[in-house]
Design a protein around this motif. Structure first.
Motif, PDB file in Angstrom:
ATOM      1  N   GLU A 126       0.599  -1.097  -0.054  1.00  0.00           N
ATOM      2  CA  GLU A 126       0.048   0.187  -0.016  1.00  0.00           C
ATOM      3  C   GLU A 126       0.940   1.303   0.163  1.00  0.00           C
ATOM      4  O   GLU A 126       0.442   2.262  -0.511  1.00  0.00           O
ATOM      5  CB  GLU A 126      -0.846   0.043   1.303  1.00  0.00           C
ATOM      6  CG  GLU A 126      -2.262  -0.629   1.137  1.00  0.00           C
ATOM      7  CD  GLU A 126      -3.054  -1.177   2.156  1.00  0.00           C
ATOM      8  OE1 GLU A 126      -3.015  -0.205   3.336  1.00  0.00           O
ATOM      9  OE2 GLU A 126      -3.742  -2.114   2.173  1.00  0.00           O
ATOM     10  N   ALA A 127       1.990   1.266   0.602  1.00  0.00           N
ATOM     11  CA  ALA A 127       2.826   2.226   0.638  1.00  0.00           C
ATOM     12  C   ALA A 127       3.498   2.640  -0.643  1.00  0.00           C
ATOM     13  O   ALA A 127       4.099   3.774  -0.851  1.00  0.00           O
ATOM     14  CB  ALA A 127       4.088   2.025   1.778  1.00  0.00           C
ATOM     15  N   GLY A 128       3.435   1.661  -1.455  1.00  0.00           N
ATOM     16  CA  GLY A 128       4.068   1.868  -2.976  1.00  0.00           C
ATOM     17  C   GLY A 128       5.163   0.805  -3.373  1.00  0.00           C
ATOM     18  O   GLY A 128       5.729   1.252  -4.350  1.00  0.00           O
ATOM     19  N   LEU A 129       5.710  -0.073  -2.368  1.00  0.00           N
ATOM     20  CA  LEU A 129       6.807  -0.964  -2.711  1.00  0.00           C
ATOM     21  C   LEU A 129       6.674  -1.637  -4.130  1.00  0.00           C
ATOM     22  O   LEU A 129       5.612  -2.121  -3.996  1.00  0.00           O
ATOM     23  CB  LEU A 129       7.042  -1.762  -1.587  1.00  0.00           C
ATOM     24  CG  LEU A 129       8.424  -2.696  -1.600  1.00  0.00           C
ATOM     25  CD1 LEU A 129       9.486  -1.866  -1.619  1.00  0.00           C
ATOM     26  CD2 LEU A 129       8.394  -3.992  -0.510  1.00  0.00           C
ATOM     27  N   ASP A 130       7.763  -1.624  -4.953  1.00  0.00           N
ATOM     28  CA  ASP A 130       7.719  -2.342  -6.032  1.00  0.00           C
ATOM     29  C   ASP A 130       8.173  -3.594  -5.937  1.00  0.00           C
ATOM     30  O   ASP A 130       7.639  -4.393  -6.540  1.00  0.00           O
ATOM     31  CB  ASP A 130       8.268  -1.358  -7.037  1.00  0.00           C
ATOM     32  CG  ASP A 130       7.691   0.044  -7.278  1.00  0.00           C
ATOM     33  OD1 ASP A 130       6.555   0.133  -7.708  1.00  0.00           O
ATOM     34  OD2 ASP A 130       8.301   0.964  -6.691  1.00  0.00           O
ATOM     35  N   GLU A 131       9.306  -3.803  -5.352  1.00  0.00           N
ATOM     36  CA  GLU A 131      10.216  -4.810  -5.502  1.00  0.00           C
ATOM     37  C   GLU A 131      10.519  -5.262  -3.950  1.00  0.00           C
ATOM     38  O   GLU A 131      11.058  -4.581  -3.295  1.00  0.00           O
ATOM     39  CB  GLU A 131      11.232  -4.537  -6.523  1.00  0.00           C
ATOM     40  CG  GLU A 131      12.019  -5.685  -6.682  1.00  0.00           C
ATOM     41  CD  GLU A 131      13.215  -5.277  -7.808  1.00  0.00           C
ATOM     42  OE1 GLU A 131      12.787  -4.962  -8.905  1.00  0.00           O
ATOM     43  OE2 GLU A 131      14.262  -5.399  -7.501  1.00  0.00           O
ATOM     44  N   ILE A 132      10.686  -6.771  -3.981  1.00  0.00           N
ATOM     45  CA  ILE A 132      11.067  -7.075  -2.459  1.00  0.00           C
ATOM     46  C   ILE A 132      12.069  -8.250  -2.716  1.00  0.00           C
ATOM     47  O   ILE A 132      11.901  -9.141  -3.590  1.00  0.00           O
ATOM     48  CB  ILE A 132      10.067  -7.653  -1.438  1.00  0.00           C
ATOM     49  CG1 ILE A 132      10.687  -7.945  -0.022  1.00  0.00           C
ATOM     50  CG2 ILE A 132       9.137  -8.703  -2.138  1.00  0.00           C
ATOM     51  CD1 ILE A 132       9.742  -7.910   1.103  1.00  0.00           C
TER      52      ILE A 132
END
Ligand code: SF4
Length: 360
Positions: free
Chosen positions: A127-133
């Motif tokens: 939700e915060a906008g992280l694209d890739e982990i």
């Protein structure tokens, strides 16, 4: 298989790596805290275990420092790292939200964690906008981390671009290949392999673990690259990326310095091939900023030098100008109280001086 001097990959490079290669990723170090104790941990004493944040080389004292640092390098994204940033999840979420609202949803953010990560935190990151982990599989050569694999599965199901990033431990290619196959089967995006390297803080542990330094001109460990290359060649049908220690310094860091230098250079500074700022300086034996300002005005008047090419540096208590003007003044503006020099500095927030050569 695409190939360059320092990196090799099969398939495609992850988006986070593409921007990193261009030097366009802000390195946001959220915290030095981590629950793991990897023998190869490269963290410096200054950062290890400390609840302090850094944006590139700049200590973060307020959120404005992060934005300013991203602007200085004209960043197109950020790599969120540590320690383990998820040891301080609220701060991590706040920083990701801050970057996304300042630079837009296209600002690419990837995050490293040694996991496993609770489902609620994964959702909040999304939700915060992280694209890739990117998951660190600790001790991947010795044990199967079921909880971490479940977390990887959850990340994929939530639509996060999910990968694994590990150092290539010499002789572990079979294990690496089976990790990549399992990740691919689950729908994971990529496997990143880093060259195992020695640093000031880990060399004893690396030696005790039985590994040796490959040469005097590299931080890499013997056999790590060979292991990574075997794994890359065995996996032509997956996105597997190997990054050498030389590539990180010689290409990624240099490109970030070049990008920052070009974006921040003053009218009298020249950007060198290494991404340093080259200029002339004038110092007064007795440090006195108001006396320096009078000298600067006098130089402008007497020699007709444009004001934008000669400036006061309050922080370093000196006058700065171009190398050519400094050389001219050292011969044509004699004054026993003044010394002239040429300097090269990093374009970092603290503008660390690398070389200083007296002239005149
Ligand atoms: S997970 Fe990363 S930060 Fe934590 S101990 Fe291992 S190498 Fe160091």
């Amino acid at each position: 298989m695409a190939d360059t001097l320092y990196q090799t990959y099969s398939g495609e490079l992850p988006p986070g790596c593409r921007l990193c290669e261009q030097g366009a990723k802000l390195v946001l170090f959220v915290t030095g805290v981590c629950r793991e104790r990897c023998f190869f941990c490269p963290l410096s004493e200054k950062r290890k275990g400390k609840r302090l944040s850094w944006a590139n080389e700049r200590p973060v004292r307020s959120e404005g420092d992060i934005i300013e640092e991203a602007e200085r390098m004209n960043a197109l994204g950020a790599g969120v790292t540590g320690g383990d940033p998820l040891m301080e999840p609220e701060k991590t979420l706040r920083y990701i939200g801050l970057l996304k609202s300042a630079f837009g949803s296209g600002f690419h953010v990837h995050l490293y964690t040694a996991g496993p990560v609770q489902e609620g935190i994964l959702r909040a990151l999304k939700e915060a906008g992280l694209d890739e982990i990117r998951y660190h599989l600790i001790d991947y050569h010795r044990r199967e981390d079921t909880a971490l694999w479940r977390s990887i599965e959850r990340s994929i199901a939530l639509g996060l671009d999910t990968g694994i990033e590990i150092p290539a431990l010499p002789g572990t290619e079979e294990r690496i290949i089976s990790i990549a196959r399992r990740l691919k089967k689950m729908g994971g995006g990529f496997l990143n392999l880093n060259e195992l390297e020695v640093s000031e803080t880990n060399y004893r542990e690396v030696e005790e673990a039985g590994y040796t330094h490959k040469s005097d001109i590299s931080y890499g460990v013997s056999g790590s690259e060979e292991t990574a290359l075997k794994a890359v060649s065995a996996l032509p049908d997956f996105n597997v990326h190997y990054c050498s220690s030389g590539f990180k310094d010689g290409v990624q860091l240099r490109n970030r310095l070049l990008r920052t230098a070009k974006n921040t250079a003053r009218a009298y500074e020249t950007v060198t091939e290494e991404g340093l700022l080259f200029k002339g300086i004038i110092e007064r034996v007795e440090k006195d900023i108001s006396a320096l300002e009078k000298i600067r005005k006098n130089i402008i008047r007497r020699h007709g030098i444009p004001g934008r090419l000669i400036a006061l540096d309050h922080g370093k208590n000196r006058i700065e100008t171009s190398p050519e003007i400094a050389a001219f003044l050292s011969e044509n503006h004699p004054d026993k109280r003044l010394t002239y020099a040429l300097v090269e500095e990093y374009p970092t927030a603290d503008r660390l001086e690398v070389t200083k050569t007296r002239i005149g």
